[in-house]
Design a protein around this motif. Structure first.
Motif, mmCIF file in Angstrom:
data_model
loop_
_atom_site.group_PDB
_atom_site.id
_atom_site.type_symbol
_atom_site.label_atom_id
_atom_site.label_comp_id
_atom_site.label_asym_id
_atom_site.label_seq_id
_atom_site.Cartn_x
_atom_site.Cartn_y
_atom_site.Cartn_z
ATOM 1 N N LEU A 154 -15.933 35.300 42.271
ATOM 2 C CA LEU A 154 -15.105 34.857 43.383
ATOM 3 C C LEU A 154 -13.628 34.821 42.997
ATOM 4 O O LEU A 154 -12.758 35.151 43.806
ATOM 5 N N THR A 155 -13.349 34.419 41.763
ATOM 6 C CA THR A 155 -11.965 34.398 41.303
ATOM 7 C C THR A 155 -11.379 35.811 41.262
ATOM 8 O O THR A 155 -10.223 36.032 41.650
ATOM 9 N N ILE A 156 -12.173 36.765 40.797
ATOM 10 C CA ILE A 156 -11.719 38.159 40.802
ATOM 11 C C ILE A 156 -11.471 38.635 42.229
ATOM 12 O O ILE A 156 -10.481 39.333 42.517
ATOM 13 N N LEU A 157 -12.368 38.228 43.140
ATOM 14 C CA LEU A 157 -12.182 38.581 44.545
ATOM 15 C C LEU A 157 -10.907 37.965 45.102
ATOM 16 O O LEU A 157 -10.178 38.605 45.873
ATOM 17 N N GLU A 158 -10.621 36.735 44.708
ATOM 18 C CA GLU A 158 -9.415 36.074 45.204
ATOM 19 C C GLU A 158 -8.153 36.747 44.667
ATOM 20 O O GLU A 158 -7.122 36.766 45.345
ATOM 21 N N LEU A 159 -8.208 37.266 43.460
ATOM 22 C CA LEU A 159 -7.070 38.036 42.942
ATOM 23 C C LEU A 159 -6.809 39.255 43.813
ATOM 24 O O LEU A 159 -5.652 39.576 44.141
ATOM 25 N N ALA A 160 -7.894 39.929 44.199
ATOM 26 C CA ALA A 160 -7.743 41.094 45.075
ATOM 27 C C ALA A 160 -7.233 40.689 46.454
ATOM 28 O O ALA A 160 -6.369 41.356 47.034
ATOM 29 N N VAL A 161 -7.758 39.577 46.980
ATOM 30 C CA VAL A 161 -7.320 39.105 48.296
ATOM 31 C C VAL A 161 -5.843 38.729 48.278
ATOM 32 O O VAL A 161 -5.096 39.026 49.222
ATOM 33 N N ALA A 162 -5.383 38.087 47.200
ATOM 34 C CA ALA A 162 -3.976 37.699 47.099
ATOM 35 C C ALA A 162 -3.064 38.913 47.140
ATOM 36 O O ALA A 162 -2.010 38.891 47.792
ATOM 37 N N MET A 163 -3.465 39.984 46.469
ATOM 38 C CA MET A 163 -2.642 41.196 46.471
ATOM 39 C C MET A 163 -2.746 41.938 47.799
ATOM 40 O O MET A 163 -1.739 42.412 48.342
#
Length: 227
Positions: A200-209
């Protein structure tokens, strides 16, 4: 410890002074400023290359008139990107989770594109409200619908950015709380949940960008319609 799940989105204060200004200015300290050397280091070169690449992608759909907005759009993209990414660090505050701030960014820029279109090409800008070939009985309803959709654009920009970041932060906090609660009760389940938290944290990094890029990309599309 937060009293509620939404306390993490309230602006932190020190001696009654809101610290949101520091949170907004801090991302600029993470960027490397150019120097007077002929040959810069690798990090500065990579940063400059990335900015030029992203700016080029944003300017491709625009004509030469829209290239005047290159500095504004690129600076906005860098600001949103750094703010979103730094907000994922522990014990930090994300200013872009505040709807008021996102609306303060979206509304003036959207209004600037609309006013530019009304000044440079008023007939074409007003023509978007009533497409050519519309049946006469549908003209009043279509004008009303298109006008409402035009004014909803800045609201959609601000709400989209706020909702995506807020939902991600809430999911991370909920899963983190579940991991701590299950650590003594069911260690195996807690470890499995930790892997889910990592994904989920990796997904949130992608979502932030992605959300930073989508915000600026939609602004460039609105600009394209009015130049």
């Amino acid at each position: 410890m937060n009293l509620t799940l939404f306390d993490q989105f309230s602006s932190p204060q020190l001696l009654g002074i809101p610290l949101i200004t520091i949170a907004m200015l801090f991302p600029t300290l993470m960027l490397f400023s150019p120097n007077s050397r002929w040959i810069t280091n690798r990090i500065s070169t990579l940063q400059l290359w990335t900015i030029k690449l992203v700016t080029k992608q944003l300017m491709i759909p625009l004509n030469k008139t829209g290239h005047k907005w290159a500095l504004i759009l690129s600076s906005l993209l860098i600001f949103l990107l750094m703010t979103n990414l730094l907000g994922l660090l522990p014990y930090t505050f994300t200013p872009t989770t505040q709807l008021s701030m996102n609306m303060a960014l979206a509304f003036p820029l959207w209004l600037g594109t609309v006013l530019m279109g009304l000044r440079n090409q008023p007939s074409i800008s007003l023509g978007h409200i009533l497409p050519e070939g519309t049946p006469t009985p549908l003209i009043p309803a279509l004008i009303l619908i298109e006008t409402i959709s035009l004014f909803i654009r800045p609201i959609a920009l601000g709400v989209r950015l706020t909702a995506n970041l807020t939902a991600g932060h809430l999911l991370i906090q909920l899963i983190s709380t579940a991991i701590i609660a299950l650590l003594h009760i069911a260690p195996t389940i807690s470890i499995i949940t930790s892997l889910i938290l990592l994904l989920l944290t990796i997904l949130e990094l992608a979502v932030a960008m992605i959300q930073a890029y989508v915000f600026v990309l939609l602004l460039s599309l609105y600009l394209q319609e009015n130049i």
